[in-house]
Each structure stands twice: as structure tokens, then as C-alpha cells.
Write a protein that holds these residues in place. Structure first.
Motif, PDB file in Angstrom:
ATOM      1  N   THR A 143      -8.667 -18.299  34.845  1.00  0.00           N
ATOM      2  CA  THR A 143      -8.071 -16.969  34.881  1.00  0.00           C
ATOM      3  C   THR A 143      -6.781 -17.044  35.682  1.00  0.00           C
ATOM      4  O   THR A 143      -6.525 -18.011  36.410  1.00  0.00           O
ATOM      5  CB  THR A 143      -9.000 -15.943  35.549  1.00  0.00           C
ATOM      6  OG1 THR A 143      -9.205 -16.335  36.926  1.00  0.00           O
ATOM      7  CG2 THR A 143     -10.347 -15.873  34.841  1.00  0.00           C
ATOM      8  N   GLU A 144      -5.982 -16.006  35.585  1.00  0.00           N
ATOM      9  CA  GLU A 144      -4.706 -15.991  36.314  1.00  0.00           C
ATOM     10  C   GLU A 144      -4.933 -16.041  37.813  1.00  0.00           C
ATOM     11  O   GLU A 144      -4.257 -16.795  38.528  1.00  0.00           O
ATOM     12  CB  GLU A 144      -3.907 -14.743  35.936  1.00  0.00           C
ATOM     13  CG  GLU A 144      -2.538 -14.658  36.605  1.00  0.00           C
ATOM     14  CD  GLU A 144      -1.709 -13.498  36.094  1.00  0.00           C
ATOM     15  OE1 GLU A 144      -0.573 -13.317  36.584  1.00  0.00           O
ATOM     16  OE2 GLU A 144      -2.194 -12.755  35.204  1.00  0.00           O
ATOM     17  N   GLU A 145      -5.870 -15.264  38.322  1.00  0.00           N
ATOM     18  CA  GLU A 145      -6.065 -15.232  39.774  1.00  0.00           C
ATOM     19  C   GLU A 145      -6.689 -16.536  40.285  1.00  0.00           C
ATOM     20  O   GLU A 145      -6.377 -16.986  41.392  1.00  0.00           O
ATOM     21  CB  GLU A 145      -6.907 -14.025  40.175  1.00  0.00           C
ATOM     22  CG  GLU A 145      -8.243 -13.923  39.488  1.00  0.00           C
ATOM     23  CD  GLU A 145      -8.952 -12.610  39.799  1.00  0.00           C
ATOM     24  OE1 GLU A 145      -8.464 -11.839  40.650  1.00  0.00           O
ATOM     25  OE2 GLU A 145     -10.009 -12.354  39.184  1.00  0.00           O
ATOM     26  N   TYR A 146      -7.546 -17.145  39.495  1.00  0.00           N
ATOM     27  CA  TYR A 146      -8.094 -18.456  39.867  1.00  0.00           C
ATOM     28  C   TYR A 146      -6.969 -19.486  39.881  1.00  0.00           C
ATOM     29  O   TYR A 146      -6.879 -20.310  40.805  1.00  0.00           O
ATOM     30  CB  TYR A 146      -9.174 -18.848  38.865  1.00  0.00           C
ATOM     31  CG  TYR A 146      -9.916 -20.145  39.173  1.00  0.00           C
ATOM     32  CD1 TYR A 146     -11.169 -20.124  39.778  1.00  0.00           C
ATOM     33  CD2 TYR A 146      -9.378 -21.384  38.823  1.00  0.00           C
ATOM     34  CE1 TYR A 146     -11.867 -21.302  40.041  1.00  0.00           C
ATOM     35  CE2 TYR A 146     -10.064 -22.562  39.081  1.00  0.00           C
ATOM     36  CZ  TYR A 146     -11.303 -22.520  39.683  1.00  0.00           C
ATOM     37  OH  TYR A 146     -11.990 -23.692  39.945  1.00  0.00           O
ATOM     38  N   HIS A 209     -15.142 -14.974  32.657  1.00  0.00           N
ATOM     39  CA  HIS A 209     -14.147 -15.436  31.680  1.00  0.00           C
ATOM     40  C   HIS A 209     -14.674 -16.649  30.917  1.00  0.00           C
ATOM     41  O   HIS A 209     -14.471 -16.749  29.706  1.00  0.00           O
ATOM     42  CB  HIS A 209     -12.847 -15.794  32.408  1.00  0.00           C
ATOM     43  CG  HIS A 209     -11.754 -16.270  31.497  1.00  0.00           C
ATOM     44  ND1 HIS A 209     -11.153 -15.464  30.561  1.00  0.00           N
ATOM     45  CD2 HIS A 209     -11.154 -17.491  31.380  1.00  0.00           C
ATOM     46  CE1 HIS A 209     -10.231 -16.154  29.900  1.00  0.00           C
ATOM     47  NE2 HIS A 209     -10.213 -17.378  30.382  1.00  0.00           N
ATOM     48  N   LEU A 210     -15.352 -17.554  31.605  1.00  0.00           N
ATOM     49  CA  LEU A 210     -15.942 -18.710  30.930  1.00  0.00           C
ATOM     50  C   LEU A 210     -16.973 -18.265  29.894  1.00  0.00           C
ATOM     51  O   LEU A 210     -17.035 -18.826  28.794  1.00  0.00           O
ATOM     52  CB  LEU A 210     -16.599 -19.647  31.956  1.00  0.00           C
ATOM     53  CG  LEU A 210     -15.669 -20.439  32.869  1.00  0.00           C
ATOM     54  CD1 LEU A 210     -16.487 -21.233  33.892  1.00  0.00           C
ATOM     55  CD2 LEU A 210     -14.773 -21.374  32.079  1.00  0.00           C
ATOM     56  N   ILE A 211     -17.754 -17.263  30.245  1.00  0.00           N
ATOM     57  CA  ILE A 211     -18.751 -16.753  29.303  1.00  0.00           C
ATOM     58  C   ILE A 211     -18.066 -16.213  28.052  1.00  0.00           C
ATOM     59  O   ILE A 211     -18.466 -16.515  26.917  1.00  0.00           O
ATOM     60  CB  ILE A 211     -19.608 -15.655  29.965  1.00  0.00           C
ATOM     61  CG1 ILE A 211     -20.420 -16.235  31.123  1.00  0.00           C
ATOM     62  CG2 ILE A 211     -20.534 -14.996  28.931  1.00  0.00           C
ATOM     63  CD1 ILE A 211     -21.106 -15.183  31.987  1.00  0.00           C
ATOM     64  N   ALA A 212     -17.012 -15.430  28.250  1.00  0.00           N
ATOM     65  CA  ALA A 212     -16.294 -14.847  27.113  1.00  0.00           C
ATOM     66  C   ALA A 212     -15.646 -15.933  26.254  1.00  0.00           C
ATOM     67  O   ALA A 212     -15.723 -15.903  25.017  1.00  0.00           O
ATOM     68  CB  ALA A 212     -15.236 -13.869  27.622  1.00  0.00           C
TER      69      ALA A 212
END
Length: 298
Positions: A143-146, A209-212
Motif C-alpha cells: 500500500t502507499e502508506e506501507y 490490501h493483500l486479501i483484496a
């Protein structure tokens, strides 16, 4: 002789000019490997080729491995030597396009080191991406924040450099959602999911996000559970399929990277990735475990 009657049984070079996702990096490799095949078919040694071009054997090796751009004059000399002048027009067009800048080349060396530039170009043109990660969530799935947390925690970088690093990473991810997207098969080691990069909230959203992403048809994600013994460094294998190129294994280290393309080398890593996928949780079990971890993070 026409291009369609290639004595090597390869498709005509013109075909490659219309393939989707055909990047300058991949074009350079396709042209280099074709020149090597033609040289070997003509039973001409690298030394004889180097003498004809008035260059070193090392240069011939670099050209044939796609590590250096090829001048049209050199292409003309090589094809004449190999008796393959019918390939000249398409080969020169490939050479011209291989010199075009990829979108990622707008970033300076502080953001995109030369050793990583090649990987981005290869990844953009790949059809299958297999990766094993032991420290962080794979870049294409962050993700962007990660990604911001990762960029801020690495080598010293200015706020602008951090922003550009994240921007580059997010733009690279676009290839997973485009038409003719490559297939991504990622195996992630268990500790990656226990490491709260950016804090629990950032990590929870990263897990979601990984799930999606795992539900997309071209993406397979597996988690290697505790107790499984695996290598201690990440590895990525790129496959190009319709381009007629060998697999490329990318091994990154703190100050650079190694690229392996010899079949006896890449086959070992392909076997290793196969074994890891067998030991890992299935994609369905992985989603179930990811949901549990997300709940635990609040």
C-alpha cells in the motif's frame, strides 16, 4: 529468403514489435539472443564475430545477453557475417525502439539505481512474476502508506526522494491491473506479516490490501507458515514466454543485484520456488490466515 522462413524456426522479428508490454529492456534482450542464435547457427565463434566488428569478445557477449544497446551498423555487419540479411530491417527497428526511454527512466539514480533500472524494465515486459519475500511485503503488493514507511526506514533520503520512491513503486504496480497483465505468484514468509511496518494500523490495512489483491485472477499469494525452513534472502523469477527469452532470476542485495539467465542456474531457483509453494498455505488458507491477522491487529 523471407522472415517467415527463418532457418532457426523462430517467429519473424516483426512479430515482437506489436506485442503488448514489449519494453526497451526486453527488446534489447530479444535482439541480443536472436543475434547469438544466428551466430551459432552459422557456426561462427565469438572471436570471429568480434574480429569482424573490430571489438572485444566481451562486447559480443554483452550484446548477445542484452546488456548493451546495439548500433545499427553493428547489426548490419553481424547479419551479413551470419548470412541473415533478411532480418536487417526488423532488427534495426528493434534496435531503434530499444533506445527509447521507458517511463521509469524519468527518475534519477538516487531513486532508480542503474542495477534496479534493468529489473523494472524486465518486470514491465514479463508474463509471469514469481517471488519469495522474507523481510517485506512484495513491492508490487504494498500500500502507499506501507511503502512510505519502508522508504523512510531505509538509507538516508530527503522527503522529496522518499516521495519519488513511493511514486515509482505505485506506478510499477499499475502493470498488475492493465490489459494483458502478468501473472504474479508471491510466497511470503511468516515473519513479514508479524513485522508492524508503519505501526499496527498501517499493517492492518496492508493485510487487507493483500486479501483484496489475492482475489484478482492474475494474482496468487501464499504464506509460508512458521516452522518451515527456507532460504534467508528474497528471490524473483521472471518469465517472458512468447518472447522466446530464457527465465531471469533477480537476486537483490543492499548495494546492487545479480541477474541469472543460464538454464542450469534458473532451474534451481524455479525448483526452490516450486518447493516453497508446496510448503506454503494454499491461496484459500492464506486468505483465511490474513483475515485472522487483520482482526488481531484491531
Amino acid at each position: 529468403m523471407s522472415a517467415a522462413s527463418d532457418p532457426l524456426g523462430h517467429p519473424p522479428l516483426e512479430r515482437y514489435l506489436t506485442l503488448p508490454g514489449f519494453t526497451p529492456t526486453v527488446m534489447t534482450m530479444v535482439l541480443g539472443y536472436r543475434l547469438r542464435a544466428l551466430r551459432e547457427k552459422a557456426d561462427i565463434s565469438p572471436r570471429s564475430a568480434s574480429q569482424a566488428l573490430n571489438c572485444s569478445e566481451a562486447k559480443i557477449s554483452r550484446l548477445e545477453r542484452g546488456e548493451s544497446p546495439i548500433r545499427e551498423r553493428d547489426i548490419e555487419l553481424m547479419l551479413r557475417l551470419y548470412g541473415a540479411q533478411h532480418e536487417l530491417e526488423a532488427a534495426c527497428e528493434l534496435a531503434r525502439r530499444s533506445k527509447e526511454a521507458g517511463w521509469w527512466e524519468q527518475y534519477g539514480s538516487a531513486i532508480l539505481p542503474k542495477w534496479f533500472d534493468k529489473f523494472v524494465g524486465l518486470q514491465e515486459g514479463s508474463k509471469v512474476i514469481r517471488t519469495f519475500e522474507v523481510q517485506l511485503v512484495p513491492g508490487l503488493l504494498q500500500t502507499e502508506e506501507y511503502a512510505y514507511a519502508v522508504a523512510q526506514g531505509g538509507f538516508l533520503a530527503t522527503p522529496e526522494e522518499v516521495r519519488e520512491k513511493v511514486e515509482l513503486r505505485l506506478r510499477r504496480q499499475e502493470l498488475l491491473r492493465r490489459s494483458h497483465a502478468p501473472h504474479l505468484w508471491a510466497v511470503v514468509d511468516w515473519p513479514v506479516l508479524q513485522r508492524p511496518v508503519g505501526g499496527p494500523e498501517v499493517m492492518r490495512r496492508q493485510i487487507q490490501h493483500l486479501i483484496a489483491m489475492s482475489q484478482l485472477s492474475n494474482i496468487k499469494i501464499q504464506v509460508l507458515p512458521p516452522g518451515c525452513v527456507a532460504i534467508g534472502s528474497p528471490v524473483t523469477l521472471l518469465r517472458f514466454e512468447e518472447y522466446g527469452l530464457p527465465d531471469v532470476v533477480y537476486l537483490e542485495h543492499p548495494t546492487g543485484a545479480n541477474y541469472l539467465d543460464k538454464p542450469e542456474e534458473t532451474s534451481r531457483y524455479r525448483f526452490m520456488l516450486d518447493q516453497l509453494s508446496v510448503m506454503a498455505l494454499s491461496p484459500t488458507q492464506t486468505r483465511k490466515e490474513l483475515r485472522r491477522i487483520a482482526r488481531d491487529l484491531g
